[in-house]
Design an enzyme around this catalytic site. Structure first.
Site, PDB file in Angstrom:
ATOM      1  N   GLU A  40       0.876  -1.170   0.000  1.00  0.00           N
ATOM      2  CA  GLU A  40       0.000   0.000   0.000  1.00  0.00           C
ATOM      3  C   GLU A  40       0.915   1.222   0.000  1.00  0.00           C
ATOM      4  O   GLU A  40       1.461   1.596   1.035  1.00  0.00           O
ATOM      5  CB  GLU A  40      -0.899  -0.017   1.231  1.00  0.00           C
ATOM      6  CG  GLU A  40      -1.783   1.214   1.373  1.00  0.00           C
ATOM      7  CD  GLU A  40      -2.460   1.297   2.728  1.00  0.00           C
ATOM      8  OE1 GLU A  40      -2.603   2.430   3.243  1.00  0.00           O
ATOM      9  OE2 GLU A  40      -2.842   0.251   3.289  1.00  0.00           O
ATOM     10  N   LYS A  58     -11.150  -0.289   6.230  1.00  0.00           N
ATOM     11  CA  LYS A  58      -9.957  -0.109   7.057  1.00  0.00           C
ATOM     12  C   LYS A  58     -10.393   0.333   8.459  1.00  0.00           C
ATOM     13  O   LYS A  58     -11.423   1.006   8.614  1.00  0.00           O
ATOM     14  CB  LYS A  58      -9.062   0.952   6.420  1.00  0.00           C
ATOM     15  CG  LYS A  58      -7.768   1.242   7.173  1.00  0.00           C
ATOM     16  CD  LYS A  58      -6.889   2.186   6.373  1.00  0.00           C
ATOM     17  CE  LYS A  58      -5.582   2.460   7.101  1.00  0.00           C
ATOM     18  NZ  LYS A  58      -4.616   3.190   6.254  1.00  0.00           N
ATOM     19  N   ARG A 107       1.606  10.055   0.927  1.00  0.00           N
ATOM     20  CA  ARG A 107       2.178  11.007   1.881  1.00  0.00           C
ATOM     21  C   ARG A 107       3.373  11.728   1.269  1.00  0.00           C
ATOM     22  O   ARG A 107       3.886  12.689   1.847  1.00  0.00           O
ATOM     23  CB  ARG A 107       2.612  10.282   3.166  1.00  0.00           C
ATOM     24  CG  ARG A 107       1.480   9.573   3.882  1.00  0.00           C
ATOM     25  CD  ARG A 107       1.964   8.853   5.119  1.00  0.00           C
ATOM     26  NE  ARG A 107       0.961   7.920   5.608  1.00  0.00           N
ATOM     27  CZ  ARG A 107       1.133   7.125   6.655  1.00  0.00           C
ATOM     28  NH1 ARG A 107       2.272   7.167   7.333  1.00  0.00           N
ATOM     29  NH2 ARG A 107       0.185   6.289   7.030  1.00  0.00           N
ATOM     30  N   THR A 166      -3.452   6.351   1.953  1.00  0.00           N
ATOM     31  CA  THR A 166      -3.579   7.755   2.353  1.00  0.00           C
ATOM     32  C   THR A 166      -4.176   8.582   1.210  1.00  0.00           C
ATOM     33  O   THR A 166      -3.726   9.684   0.914  1.00  0.00           O
ATOM     34  CB  THR A 166      -2.219   8.341   2.804  1.00  0.00           C
ATOM     35  OG1 THR A 166      -1.506   7.371   3.582  1.00  0.00           O
ATOM     36  CG2 THR A 166      -2.435   9.573   3.689  1.00  0.00           C
TER      37      THR A 166
END
Length: 213
Positions: A42, A130, A46, A70
């Protein structure tokens, strides 16, 4: 919806949460994870090179399940899709991100830690979400409480997952997989040696095999 992806996610057991500052590290990291038997990643948005890293890893290892993490807005969903991401993960529940991912045919795992958020995901026929940050939101005990009313729903907890508690989490059947960064921390390969990544990935996958056979 996404049944094939959910089956794959359960087989993977662990999804490494990757933060990369340099595109040059993407393929060596994918190589290291693959050697350890961890064929997933994943790659988080960021950093500014996330999409490039997803593309590089996907092209070098097409057998790997490389996704984007993210993801906070529609623009990032589209960038991830263009780079070849196979799934989308967001830290919270964002309706626009969920809807655009579905439109593009990309499996999406939005972050849900409350009954309201889980309900929103279920209303889009999402069967897995999640749970982040897992440790701060009560970990396994909270997940078990949420699973009581939401029969059939499953979670991928991330945040506070480590080699020490991985087996405990995976042993609960409503946990489809765990996300974690302990095997891909940048400090492990900052000198260009990725052997520790392979070692820790292999140890994690041994736990997956122990729990799930």
């Amino acid at each position: 919806m996404y049944e094939e992806f959910y089956e794959k996610l359960e087989q993977l057991g662990v999804v490494p949460v990757v933060v990369l500052e340099r595109v040059e590290d993407a393929v060596p990291l994918a190589d290291a994870l693959h050697r350890g038997g961890m064929d997933s990643a994943e790659v988080t948005f960021r950093t500014s090179c996330a999409a490039e890293c997803i593309k590089a890893m996907s092209e070098a290892h097409p057998e790997m399940c490389v996704g984007a993490g993210t993801v906070l807005n529609v623009e990032q969903v589209e960038a991830a899709a263009a780079a070849g991401a196979k799934f989308i993960v967001s830290p919270g529940y964002n309706e626009d991100v969920v809807c655009r991912s579905i439109e593009l045919g990309l499996p999406v795992l939005p972050g849900t830690v409350t009954p309201t958020e889980v309900t929103s995901a279920i209303n889009h026929s999402l069967k897995v979400t999640k749970f982040f940050p897992a440790a701060q939101y009560g970990g396994l005990s909270t997940i078990k409480a949420l699973c009581a009313p939401f029969v059939g729903h499953r979670f991928m907890p991330t945040g506070g997952i480590s080699a020490a508690n991985l087996e405990e989490y995976l042993s609960y059947p409503k946990i489809i997989a765990c996300g974690g960064s302990w095997m891909v921390k940048p400090s492990l390969f900052e000198g260009g040696n990725f052997s520790k990544v392979t070692e820790l990935a292999a140890e994690a996958m041994a736990v997956v095999r122990k729990v799930r056979g």
